[in-house]
Design an enzyme around this catalytic site. Structure first.
Site, PDB file in Angstrom:
ATOM      1  N   LYS A   1     -18.580  29.049 -28.421  1.00 40.35           N
ATOM      2  CA  LYS A   1     -19.040  28.299 -27.260  1.00 40.35           C
ATOM      3  C   LYS A   1     -18.324  28.866 -26.056  1.00 40.35           C
ATOM      4  CE  LYS A   1     -21.139  24.506 -27.171  1.00 40.35           C
ATOM      5  NZ  LYS A   1     -22.526  24.245 -26.257  1.00 40.35           N
TER       6      LYS A   1
ATOM      7  N   SER B   1       0.899  -1.071  -0.136  1.00 42.07           N
ATOM      8  CA  SER B   1       0.098   0.057   0.046  1.00 42.07           C
ATOM      9  C   SER B   1       0.824   1.383   0.145  1.00 42.07           C
ATOM     10  CB  SER B   1      -0.948  -0.146   1.167  1.00 42.07           C
ATOM     11  OG  SER B   1      -0.327  -0.049   2.364  1.00 42.07           O
TER      12      SER B   1
ATOM     13  N   GLU C   1     -19.975  21.466 -14.408  1.00 38.40           N
ATOM     14  CA  GLU C   1     -20.406  20.007 -14.834  1.00 38.40           C
ATOM     15  C   GLU C   1     -19.403  19.017 -14.332  1.00 38.40           C
ATOM     16  OE1 GLU C   1     -21.918  20.641 -19.466  1.00 38.40           O
ATOM     17  OE2 GLU C   1     -20.026  21.262 -18.969  1.00 38.40           O
TER      18      GLU C   1
ATOM     19  N   ASN D   1     -18.612  27.207 -22.227  1.00 36.90           N
ATOM     20  CA  ASN D   1     -19.143  26.016 -21.436  1.00 36.90           C
ATOM     21  C   ASN D   1     -18.925  26.030 -20.001  1.00 36.90           C
ATOM     22  OD1 ASN D   1     -20.198  25.004 -24.155  1.00 36.90           O
ATOM     23  ND2 ASN D   1     -18.312  23.797 -24.384  1.00 36.90           N
TER      24      ASN D   1
ATOM     25  N   HIS E   1     -40.662  22.504  -9.013  1.00 30.26           N
ATOM     26  CA  HIS E   1     -40.767  21.659 -10.238  1.00 30.26           C
ATOM     27  C   HIS E   1     -40.133  22.127 -11.486  1.00 30.26           C
ATOM     28  CE1 HIS E   1     -43.943  19.497  -8.124  1.00 30.26           C
ATOM     29  NE2 HIS E   1     -44.385  20.771  -7.539  1.00 30.26           N
TER      30      HIS E   1
ATOM     31  N   GLN F   1      -6.770  -2.120   4.568  1.00 31.69           N
ATOM     32  CA  GLN F   1      -6.082  -1.203   3.787  1.00 31.69           C
ATOM     33  C   GLN F   1      -6.446  -0.636   2.919  1.00 31.69           C
ATOM     34  OE1 GLN F   1      -1.877  -2.724   3.359  1.00 31.69           O
ATOM     35  NE2 GLN F   1      -2.609  -3.069   1.376  1.00 31.69           N
TER      36      GLN F   1
ATOM     37  N   SER G   1     -15.074  25.529 -27.033  1.00 28.80           N
ATOM     38  CA  SER G   1     -14.958  24.333 -27.562  1.00 28.80           C
ATOM     39  C   SER G   1     -14.134  24.249 -28.763  1.00 28.80           C
ATOM     40  CB  SER G   1     -16.577  24.149 -28.497  1.00 28.80           C
ATOM     41  OG  SER G   1     -16.523  23.477 -29.692  1.00 28.80           O
TER      42      SER G   1
ATOM     43  N   LYS H   1      -7.782   3.748   2.499  1.00 28.01           N
ATOM     44  CA  LYS H   1      -7.070   4.944   2.387  1.00 28.01           C
ATOM     45  C   LYS H   1      -7.381   5.420   0.717  1.00 28.01           C
ATOM     46  CE  LYS H   1      -4.315   3.218   5.586  1.00 28.01           C
ATOM     47  NZ  LYS H   1      -4.643   1.995   5.376  1.00 28.01           N
TER      48      LYS H   1
HETATM   49  N1  ARG Z   1      -0.659  -1.304   5.581  1.00 30.22           N
HETATM   50  C1  ARG Z   1      -1.673  -1.793   6.398  1.00 30.22           C
HETATM   51  C2  ARG Z   1      -2.772  -0.930   6.420  1.00 30.22           C
HETATM   52  O1  ARG Z   1      -2.862   0.230   5.783  1.00 30.22           O
HETATM   53  C3  ARG Z   1      -1.225  -1.957   8.020  1.00 30.22           C
HETATM   54  C4  ARG Z   1      -0.410  -2.971   7.929  1.00 30.22           C
HETATM   55  C5  ARG Z   1      -1.135  -3.834   8.793  1.00 30.22           C
HETATM   56  N2  ARG Z   1      -0.851  -5.274   8.415  1.00 30.22           N
HETATM   57  C6  ARG Z   1      -0.987  -6.476   8.955  1.00 30.22           C
HETATM   58  N3  ARG Z   1      -0.509  -7.436   8.092  1.00 30.22           N
HETATM   59  N4  ARG Z   1      -1.501  -6.635  10.401  1.00 30.22           N
HETATM   60  O2  ARG Z   1      -3.950  -1.240   6.810  1.00 30.22           O
END
Ligand code: ARG
Length: 495
Positions: A300, A40, A307, A302, A173, A339, A294, A342
């Site tokens: 144009k 991650s 939008e 826009n 309406h 994970q 455009s 995020k």
């Molecule tokens: N990168 C993980 C997360 O964002 C945290 C790691 C926890 N990993 C684990 N094997 N317990 O959730």
């Protein structure tokens, strides 16, 4: 079996000693593709500062409780502060083959302070660490969103102040209903955003809770002091239950909900701007710097920005579903699924913040065409309710008054006339309760002024509302100024 086939089966493998925080119990390294799939780092590297801050507080606590040696802790803290500075100045780049930001920070720390870096992860798991990092990030995110909403509200207020005397058809309406002041219309959007702010204010105490000390899930067996780490990081409280502490992502759902609803509010405003900027409406002219052209049609202009705000609202609303769906099947406690939170949250947050910023500038720089708005109130029968109210004041039951005025509208429209063209004779065909003063009511300027009660569109009422709106903004500014922050101790360390 040919060698290539074998390679294909097991895949290329990772040098475990370099990039992973675990490995002792394994005979074979992790497949490179497994690391790629599970890493991650590219997303959570955004939490680098929060991760270092949490680690600094943790190291201080470990030393104060005697769990690690004071000199060692000092070394670790110094290393972390140096690492923070080096990342800030760009001397250290956020890249590598790491599993996540926590692995990256620990690996780098080892480069700065040597093997003592291995003591930092005492009485801590990445499970409570990531929850801590994320909550610290949320604190900042809530503040930034509040600032964004405030700016958007100020844009609405600045236009409202210019357009207290601008009248336009209020609609239901999408049909002309009753005349309103443009200030009143714009402030309606202000109050929707004000509720978003209230939701953020309400959310903050639930975010500002420290999970650090929950460790993997059951708490730590070492004599830690979670209250101390919480205090160092400026958390108001510590979590009540270690299992909940590592698996709770309610705060993520709540923030994304606020983002989604804020986007829906912006999207409704954007939709009006899009409609109003058509030649059919002609209510608003967008500033050149906030509309686009455009590639084929030279004439144009826009409203692409509005939008896109409307379009991106779908994405943020989807984020809320992604998050809730990701969570719904998870048993206690930490599961790697978490994970995924995020990427979802960052995207929803970034989109909302950017939308607030562009929309506030688009509104501030727009020109509302007061004359055009006023013109569309001609012969639109939008003062018909006032005429019915007149009959009510003369003793007619409202249902009967409604029927009579309906007949008047039909009668006039068949002659291509509006209410403003009506003579007393026209009115008296349908009721002898009408006198001269009835004709005065038919002006939109008179109609809006009759609505003086709370929340109405009369001038005094709108001015009262404006004053209240500004007061709300002052309170939000104060709230932002008193935002929870890192303790002085930590701030000093970073200087
Ligand atoms: N990168 C993980 C997360 O964002 C945290 C790691 C926890 N990993 C684990 N094997 N317990 O959730």
């Amino acid at each position: 079996m040919p060698k290539r086939n074998k390679e294909k089966k097991t895949g290329r493998q990772v040098d475990r000693s370099v990039s992973l925080l675990w490995g002792g119990r394994f005979k074979k390294p992790l497949a490179e593709e497994a690391l790629e799939f599970s890493s991650s780092f590219n997303i959570d590297k955004r939490l680098w500062k929060q991760d270092i801050l949490g680690s600094i507080a943790h190291a201080i606590m470990l030393s104060e409780t005697g769990i690690i040696d004071e000199a060692e802790a000092r070394k670790i803290v110094k290393g972390l502060v140096a690492l923070m500075r080096d990342i800030e100045t760009g001397k250290v780049a956020l890249d590598g083959q790491d599993e996540d930001i926590h692995s990256f920070v620990e690996r780098k720390l080892r480069e700065y302070v040597g093997e003592v870096a291995g003591k930092l992860h005492t009485a801590r798991s990445r499970n409570d660490q990531v929850a801590t990092d994320f909550r610290l990030w949320y604190r900042d995110a809530i503040r930034q969103l509040a600032e964004g909403i405030l700016k958007m509200q100020q844009a609405l207020i600045s236009q409202a102040e210019k357009h207290i005397d601008t009248l336009l058809p209020g609609m239901t309406h999408l049909q002309h209903a009753q005349p309103v002041r443009l200030a009143h219309h714009l402030l309606a959007h202000f109050w929707a955003l004000q509720r978003d702010l209230e939701r953020l204010k309400d959310l903050l105490p639930r975010v500002n809770v420290s999970p650090l000390g929950a460790a993997a899930l059951a708490g730590s067996g070492l004599p830690i002091n979670p209250k101390r780490t919480a205090q160092l990081l400026g958390f108001a409280e510590t979590a009540e239950n270690s299992m909940d502490a590592v698996s709770d992502r309610d705060f993520a759902c709540e923030l994304v909900f606020v983002c989604a609803l804020t986007m829906v509010h912006l999207s409704r405003l954007a939709e009006e701007i899009i409609l109003w900027s058509t030649p059919e409406f002609g209510f608003v002219t967008l500033d050149d710097s906030w509309c686009t052209g455009s590639s084929i049609m030279p004439q144009k202009r826009n409203p692409d920005i509005a939008e896109l705000v409307r379009g991106k609202t779908g994405v943020v609303v989807g984020s809320l579903m992604q998050l809730l769906t990701m969570l719904k099947g998870l048993p206690l406690t930490y599961n790697r699924d978490l994970q995924e939170d995020k990427a979802i949250v960052f995207n929803a947050f970034d989109t909302t913040l950017a939308s607030l910023s562009v929309m506030s500038q688009l509104i501030v720089t727009a020109t509302f065409n007061a004359e055009r708005m006023r013109r569309t109130l001609m012969r639109d029968f939008s003062t018909a309710t006032d005429l019915a109210d007149y009959l009510v004041q003369k003793g007619e039951p409202f249902r009967e008054a409604h029927r009579i005025v309906g007949q008047i509208v039909l009668h006039l429209s068949e002659q291509n006339k509006g209410l403003e063209d009506a003579t007393l004779n026209d009115l008296r065909i349908f009721s002898d309760k009408f006198d001269d003063d009835a004709l005065e009511l038919l002006l939109p300027e008179k109609s809006v002024e009759r609505r003086k009660e709370l929340a109405g569109t009369a001038k005094v009422s709108v001015q009262r509302q404006l004053k209240k709106a500004k007061l709300e903004n002052e309170q939000t500014t104060k709230w932002i100024q008193n935002f929870p922050n890192l303790s002085e101790e930590i701030v000093k360390l970073l200087k």
